[in-house]
Design a protein around this motif. Structure first.
Motif, PDB file in Angstrom:
ATOM      1  N   THR A 209       0.829  -1.202   0.000  1.00  0.00           N
ATOM      2  CA  THR A 209       0.000   0.000   0.000  1.00  0.00           C
ATOM      3  C   THR A 209       0.865   1.255   0.000  1.00  0.00           C
ATOM      4  O   THR A 209       2.006   1.252   0.467  1.00  0.00           O
ATOM      5  CB  THR A 209      -0.927   0.047   1.233  1.00  0.00           C
ATOM      6  OG1 THR A 209      -0.124  -0.030   2.415  1.00  0.00           O
ATOM      7  CG2 THR A 209      -1.912  -1.103   1.211  1.00  0.00           C
ATOM      8  N   ILE A 210       0.286   2.328  -0.538  1.00  0.00           N
ATOM      9  CA  ILE A 210       0.869   3.663  -0.484  1.00  0.00           C
ATOM     10  C   ILE A 210      -0.191   4.583   0.121  1.00  0.00           C
ATOM     11  O   ILE A 210      -1.357   4.527  -0.267  1.00  0.00           O
ATOM     12  CB  ILE A 210       1.273   4.162  -1.882  1.00  0.00           C
ATOM     13  CG1 ILE A 210       2.366   3.265  -2.475  1.00  0.00           C
ATOM     14  CG2 ILE A 210       1.739   5.601  -1.831  1.00  0.00           C
ATOM     15  CD1 ILE A 210       2.739   3.628  -3.898  1.00  0.00           C
ATOM     16  N   ALA A 211       0.215   5.413   1.073  1.00  0.00           N
ATOM     17  CA  ALA A 211      -0.739   6.278   1.767  1.00  0.00           C
ATOM     18  C   ALA A 211      -0.205   7.699   1.800  1.00  0.00           C
ATOM     19  O   ALA A 211       0.947   7.934   2.188  1.00  0.00           O
ATOM     20  CB  ALA A 211      -1.001   5.782   3.190  1.00  0.00           C
TER      21      ALA A 211
ATOM     22  N   CYS B  43      -1.209   1.685  -4.739  1.00  0.00           N
ATOM     23  CA  CYS B  43      -0.800   0.305  -4.546  1.00  0.00           C
ATOM     24  C   CYS B  43       0.698   0.173  -4.835  1.00  0.00           C
ATOM     25  O   CYS B  43       1.287   1.000  -5.534  1.00  0.00           O
ATOM     26  CB  CYS B  43      -1.591  -0.640  -5.444  1.00  0.00           C
ATOM     27  SG  CYS B  43      -1.457  -0.272  -7.220  1.00  0.00           S
ATOM     28  N   LEU B  44       1.296  -0.875  -4.283  1.00  0.00           N
ATOM     29  CA  LEU B  44       2.701  -1.182  -4.490  1.00  0.00           C
ATOM     30  C   LEU B  44       2.786  -2.673  -4.761  1.00  0.00           C
ATOM     31  O   LEU B  44       2.426  -3.479  -3.901  1.00  0.00           O
ATOM     32  CB  LEU B  44       3.512  -0.797  -3.253  1.00  0.00           C
ATOM     33  CG  LEU B  44       5.026  -0.683  -3.394  1.00  0.00           C
ATOM     34  CD1 LEU B  44       5.389   0.384  -4.414  1.00  0.00           C
ATOM     35  CD2 LEU B  44       5.641  -0.347  -2.048  1.00  0.00           C
ATOM     36  N   ASP B  45       3.229  -3.039  -5.970  1.00  0.00           N
ATOM     37  CA  ASP B  45       3.190  -4.438  -6.399  1.00  0.00           C
ATOM     38  C   ASP B  45       4.361  -5.214  -5.805  1.00  0.00           C
ATOM     39  O   ASP B  45       5.295  -5.608  -6.498  1.00  0.00           O
ATOM     40  CB  ASP B  45       3.207  -4.508  -7.931  1.00  0.00           C
ATOM     41  CG  ASP B  45       2.930  -5.918  -8.440  1.00  0.00           C
ATOM     42  OD1 ASP B  45       2.468  -6.743  -7.630  1.00  0.00           O
ATOM     43  OD2 ASP B  45       3.173  -6.187  -9.620  1.00  0.00           O
ATOM     44  N   THR B  46       4.292  -5.400  -4.477  1.00  0.00           N
ATOM     45  CA  THR B  46       5.322  -6.147  -3.765  1.00  0.00           C
ATOM     46  C   THR B  46       4.662  -7.220  -2.917  1.00  0.00           C
ATOM     47  O   THR B  46       3.458  -7.198  -2.680  1.00  0.00           O
ATOM     48  CB  THR B  46       6.156  -5.227  -2.863  1.00  0.00           C
ATOM     49  OG1 THR B  46       5.259  -4.489  -2.004  1.00  0.00           O
ATOM     50  CG2 THR B  46       6.968  -4.247  -3.683  1.00  0.00           C
TER      51      THR B  46
ATOM     52  N   ARG C 108      -3.488   7.078  -7.104  1.00  0.00           N
ATOM     53  CA  ARG C 108      -4.440   6.179  -7.759  1.00  0.00           C
ATOM     54  C   ARG C 108      -3.879   4.757  -7.750  1.00  0.00           C
ATOM     55  O   ARG C 108      -2.691   4.557  -7.500  1.00  0.00           O
ATOM     56  CB  ARG C 108      -4.716   6.633  -9.200  1.00  0.00           C
ATOM     57  CG  ARG C 108      -3.494   6.588 -10.110  1.00  0.00           C
ATOM     58  CD  ARG C 108      -3.797   7.144 -11.499  1.00  0.00           C
ATOM     59  NE  ARG C 108      -2.690   6.989 -12.417  1.00  0.00           N
ATOM     60  CZ  ARG C 108      -1.629   7.781 -12.477  1.00  0.00           C
ATOM     61  NH1 ARG C 108      -1.571   8.821 -11.674  1.00  0.00           N
ATOM     62  NH2 ARG C 108      -0.663   7.548 -13.355  1.00  0.00           N
ATOM     63  N   GLN C 109      -4.738   3.798  -8.016  1.00  0.00           N
ATOM     64  CA  GLN C 109      -4.342   2.393  -8.013  1.00  0.00           C
ATOM     65  C   GLN C 109      -3.682   2.037  -9.349  1.00  0.00           C
ATOM     66  O   GLN C 109      -4.273   1.421 -10.224  1.00  0.00           O
ATOM     67  CB  GLN C 109      -5.578   1.507  -7.764  1.00  0.00           C
ATOM     68  CG  GLN C 109      -6.222   1.708  -6.408  1.00  0.00           C
ATOM     69  CD  GLN C 109      -5.369   1.154  -5.275  1.00  0.00           C
ATOM     70  OE1 GLN C 109      -4.784   0.094  -5.388  1.00  0.00           O
ATOM     71  NE2 GLN C 109      -5.313   1.880  -4.164  1.00  0.00           N
ATOM     72  N   ASP C 110      -2.429   2.430  -9.482  1.00  0.00           N
ATOM     73  CA  ASP C 110      -1.683   2.195 -10.722  1.00  0.00           C
ATOM     74  C   ASP C 110      -0.259   1.807 -10.337  1.00  0.00           C
ATOM     75  O   ASP C 110       0.557   2.651  -9.986  1.00  0.00           O
ATOM     76  CB  ASP C 110      -1.692   3.456 -11.597  1.00  0.00           C
ATOM     77  CG  ASP C 110      -0.934   3.257 -12.907  1.00  0.00           C
ATOM     78  OD1 ASP C 110      -0.476   2.122 -13.160  1.00  0.00           O
ATOM     79  OD2 ASP C 110      -0.806   4.220 -13.680  1.00  0.00           O
ATOM     80  N   CYS C 111       0.023   0.496 -10.393  1.00  0.00           N
ATOM     81  CA  CYS C 111       1.351   0.024  -9.975  1.00  0.00           C
ATOM     82  C   CYS C 111       1.819  -1.135 -10.845  1.00  0.00           C
ATOM     83  O   CYS C 111       2.475  -2.052 -10.366  1.00  0.00           O
ATOM     84  CB  CYS C 111       1.340  -0.384  -8.507  1.00  0.00           C
ATOM     85  SG  CYS C 111       0.079  -1.598  -8.072  1.00  0.00           S
TER      86      CYS C 111
END
Length: 865
Positions: free
Chosen positions: A252-254, A265-268, A300-303
């Motif tokens: 997550t990113i906040a 989002c963070l694709d980890t 935004r949700q772009d990861c």
């Protein structure tokens, strides 16, 4: 697997590794909302430290040379450099000291004790441009759990603030406005420490009056934001100079402007070891993980965007750096650094260090400096035209340890550098005014200005390590008392914590070098008014009246030995007597929708018979029902409700006192693909099988079935979470492989971060006779040798050992044997010639599944009978 977020990374492009010069597009970035970017490389330099030999070297960017080298105390210690345009500082963790580097005279000032020796010590500062906010320097002592604001030039202590947190790597950062942001995973909170304000001096300085006396400063404003997003793996990054919370453990990113909230989002994965960096130019976060650089949007949700930068199996990344549109990714396992153009995703690679050496990258003025922490090499990367060029330099001679271009002090006896005697480059001007670039910026390619031209004296080497200065005091310039130990206050504490009005409290200090010292304690109330003083050594006790104000008091201790003083402050939380909720947190940082949850409270001074009242409200789906727990027990929720924020509130009523506390718990949308089918078995053309798919707990979602040309049934289906769906696949042709076809069918859940599962298809292909140029219809032959005729035929099948090949002559079937040698596709049999009759013979093969090949007429061109 249910509950596991599937990673889908599409590598956009790669590049050719180059050692000396690597071309990357330099064309101005225009269109698509990107402003034109130009890298200003006209000036710039960076300091690098060689801890093993106690050497500080200045790398001049424009000339690509070592401009100067200065000896620093603490050779062999854990030395590091913290630098920005307005300040450079040498940090010695082993000694717990910080020293300022005078960029104008190339001298290092006296080390000041600002931390706990042997504990992590970090200097964090903002980097404002001309006309921006004041220059603010925070020193974080992880061992003492304190943050100290110091004067950027003199390193005098302005204020000290206690932190409940012991921040780990990447868990503290200073924003452009000077505010410090710290993650406190233990308490589930993010703490902000804003700079204390001052009236300013008559000369316009922000640090004191014209006669050098200190102005009255207000204490730093400390605020605590309770959030489940503050986890042990969360880090504070700066994105365009503002704080952002990025958590590779939860993906997550906040944004941290206001109430912390998950925005990106963070694709980890939780097991990933990631290096994170916030972008200075765009609202993006960069993550180096699993051989790739990930680019994730903050708002935004772009990861999904990735660029390959290393071997996914072996890459071990170091801290990242950014210069304009380029991101620099060091791979410690290979000693290489990959430069990524974030606009077109092209890459270039440089060999900067030996494999497994640590490297530090510093981006300044359009240049990128690198420092091999485990070797003698340093250097600079410069963008020339459309080519990044590497210049490698030696900090010192590895054989002798002698530094390159060492500056010899002209006055060994000078006490401090020119900046200290003249008040520093910031003296006599407002803090928001940038220092003159030609005087105070390192890396101009020339020698430092002579001290006489600046203040009538020559630049000195810097004072020996000294005491910790107190707020409003300067470092002593007088000669210390001969033989006196230098006092250091290493810690302050209070018990109980928080202090309770009407109950005794004990204030305790740990200190060294206090033989013959005088002790001066002062406790002030939240308004700054004096409460009590004491001259007792080590500790004293005091009881605040019940009618006194609650809030944050300030405890200050000054220890004096001769002319040397050490000062430390401690914020003291004071509460009224009665019940207090000291902690309220959920057992997980966030929850998927409609799952159970547990909330745990810690309550102090709750007498027997106190009533505990809980409420739980989801801002999207309303009140959440639960069975009230007994006082002291955790709250067990059967469900957190739908996607949104769940607010849990506890009120404890003890009759004479009452306490209320709330916690906000993110409820995020989690949809997992559940494929119950393990493989598809389609033995022949026309066979069918079902792919059983479920999306339990999700909303209505689309699932795509991807099949190859020899299967039918592919397409996108809208599924309901209420029950399993059966997607039928039919075999319409032969597969490329006889038997198991790995990953032939893909099931994909169509989400912003798609989830995929592949299925093997087991499909039988009938055996085939092998053709030759002479026998395009298939290899068959017979050879007569007297009374015996030998027959041959060649067949290929996925299960070669299970193949039965049969010769038929005049209605009689004769099995052929597989050749024991090579090729294993050859089958043969010797048959008595007298038993043969008729005009010819045929052959066919049958595999282990019973599938036959076509019948092939055998060749009798040799008149075998």
């Amino acid at each position: 697997m249910p509950g596991e977020r599937t990673r889908r990374r599409a590598v956009l492009s790669g590049g050719t590794a180059l050692v000396v010069a690597a071309p990357l597009a330099l064309a101005a970035v225009t269109g698509g909302g990107n402003p034109a970017q130009v890298l200003d490389q006209r000036s710039g330099g960076a300091w690098v430290v060689s801890a093993g030999v106690g050497l500080l070297s200045l790398v001049d960017g424009p000339t690509e040379e070592i401009a100067a080298a200065v000896s620093v105390p603490g050779a062999g210690h854990a030395l590091s450099v913290a630098q920005a345009h307005r300040g450079t500082y040498v940090v010695d963790e082993d000694a717990g000291t910080v020293a300022r580097v005078d960029d104008g005279t190339w001298t290092v000032g006296r080390p000041v004790a600002l931390g706990t020796p042997g504990e992590p010590l970090t200097v964090l500062q903002n980097d404002p441009g001309p006309g921006g906010p004041p220059h603010v320097v925070h020193v974080v002592d992880a061992g003492a759990r304190t943050v100290t604001q110091v004067d950027p030039v003199s390193l005098d202590v302005r204020d000290e603030t206690a932190l409940a947190a012991q921040p780990g790597p990447g868990q503290a950062a200073v924003a452009d406005d000077g505010d410090l942001w710290v993650v406190d995973a233990g308490a589930g909170s993010v703490t902000t420490v804003a700079e204390g304000s001052t009236d300013g001096g008559a000369d316009g300085s922000a640090d004191g009056s014209a006669d050098g006396s200190a102005d009255r400063r207000t204490a730093p404003a400390k605020s605590v934001h309770r959030t489940a997003l503050a986890t042990p793996t969360a880090q504070v990054l700066l994105v365009q100079g503002r704080p952002v919370l990025a958590d590779p453990g939860t993906g997550t990113i906040a944004a941290l402007d206001g109430t912390p909230r998950a925005t990106g989002c963070l694709d980890t994965r939780p097991t990933d070891t990631a290096q994170l960096l916030g972008s200075r130019s765009t609202r993006e976060v960069y993550a180096a993980v699993a051989g790739a650089l990930l680019v994730a949007a903050v708002d935004r949700q772009d990861c999904t965007r990735t660029v390959a930068v290393g071997d996914p199996a072996t890459a071990r990344f170091g801290p990242l750096a950014q210069s304009g549109r380029y991101v620099f990714v060091p791979d410690l396992s290979t000693g290489t650094t990959t430069v990524v153009d974030t606009v077109d995703s092209t890459t270039a690679t440089f060999e900067l260090t030996e494999p497994d050496h640590r490297v530090v990258l510093e981006a300044k003025d359009g240049l990128v400096f690198y420092d091999d922490l485990d070797g003698h090499r340093t250097g600079v990367l410069t963008l020339r035209g459309d080519v990044w060029v590497q210049a490698a330099l030696d900090k010192y001679d590895p054989a002798t340890g002698e530094g390159t271009n060492v500056v010899v002090p002209q006055d060994e006896g000078a006490a401090g550098g020119a900046d200290e005697r003249a008040g520093g480059p910031d003296a006599g001007q407002p803090e928001d005014a940038a220092p003159d670039a030609d005087e105070d910026r390192p890396g101009r390619g020339g020698a430092p200005q002579d001290g006489a031209a600046r203040d009538g004296g020559r630049p000195g080497r810097g004072d020996p390590p000294g005491s910790r200065p107190g707020p409003g005091r300067t470092n002593p310039s007088a000669t210390p008392t001969r033989g006196a130990a230098e006092p250091q206050v290493t810690g302050l504490s209070v018990a109980p914590d928080p202090v309770v009005l009407g109950q005794p409290a004990t204030f305790t200090a740990t200190a060294t070098g206090t033989d013959g010292a005088t002790w001066a304690w002062t406790l002030t109330d939240p308004g700054g008014g004096p409460v009590t003083t004491s001259d007792q050594p080590t500790s004293f006790s005091h009881t605040l009246p019940r009618e006194a104000a609650e809030g944050t008091y300030q405890l200050r201790l000054t220890v004096t030995v001769g002319t040397l003083t050490a000062t430390r402050t401690l914020p003291v939380a004071v509460r009224p007597p009665g019940v207090t909720i000291t902690s309220l947190a959920s057992t997980a940082a966030q929850y998927p929708q409609h799952v159970p949850a547990t909330v745990v409270a810690e309550v102090a001074d709750a007498p027997p018979g106190a009533t505990w009242t809980w409420t739980a409200v989801n801002d999207a789906t309303g009140a959440v029902t639960f069975a009230p727990p007994a006082p002291g027990d955790p709250l067990q929720l059967d469900t957190v409700g739908g996607v949104g924020t769940l607010t849990v509130t506890l009120t404890v009523d003890a009759g004479s006192s009452q306490a209320t506390r709330s916690v906000d718990i993110p409820v995020v949308y989690v949809c997992d693909l559940l494929v119950q089918t393990t493989e598809l078995v389609l033995p022949q053309v026309g066979s069918t099988a079902d792919v059983v798919v479920g999306i339990p707990g999700c909303l209505q979602e689309d699932v795509t079935l991807v099949v190859p040309a020899w299967l039918s049934g592919g397409g996108t289906y809208t599924l309901s979470p209420s029950d399993n769906s059966y997607l039928t696949v039919t075999r319409v042709g032969d597969p490329p492989v006889d038997g198991r076809n790995p990953g032939a069918v893909t099931v994909r859940l169509e989400l912003p971060n798609p989830q995929e599962k592949t299925l093997d298809v087991v499909a039988n292909v009938p055996p085939a006779i092998l053709a030759t140029a002479e026998m395009p219809g298939g290899y068959t032959t017979c050879v007569r040798n007297g009374d015996v005729t030998t027959f041959y035929a060649s067949y290929r099948d996925g299960d070669q050992a299970g193949l039965d090949v049969v010769l038929t002559n005049a209605g009689t079937d004769i099995p052929l044997a597989q050749s024991s040698g090579q090729p294993d596709t050859l089958y043969w049999r010797e048959v008595p010639t007298a038993t043969l009759s008729g005009a010819g013979w045929t052959v066919r093969a049958i595999d282990s599944s019973g599938a036959p090949s076509p019948v092939t007429a055998g060749t009798n061109s040799w008149s075998c009978w």
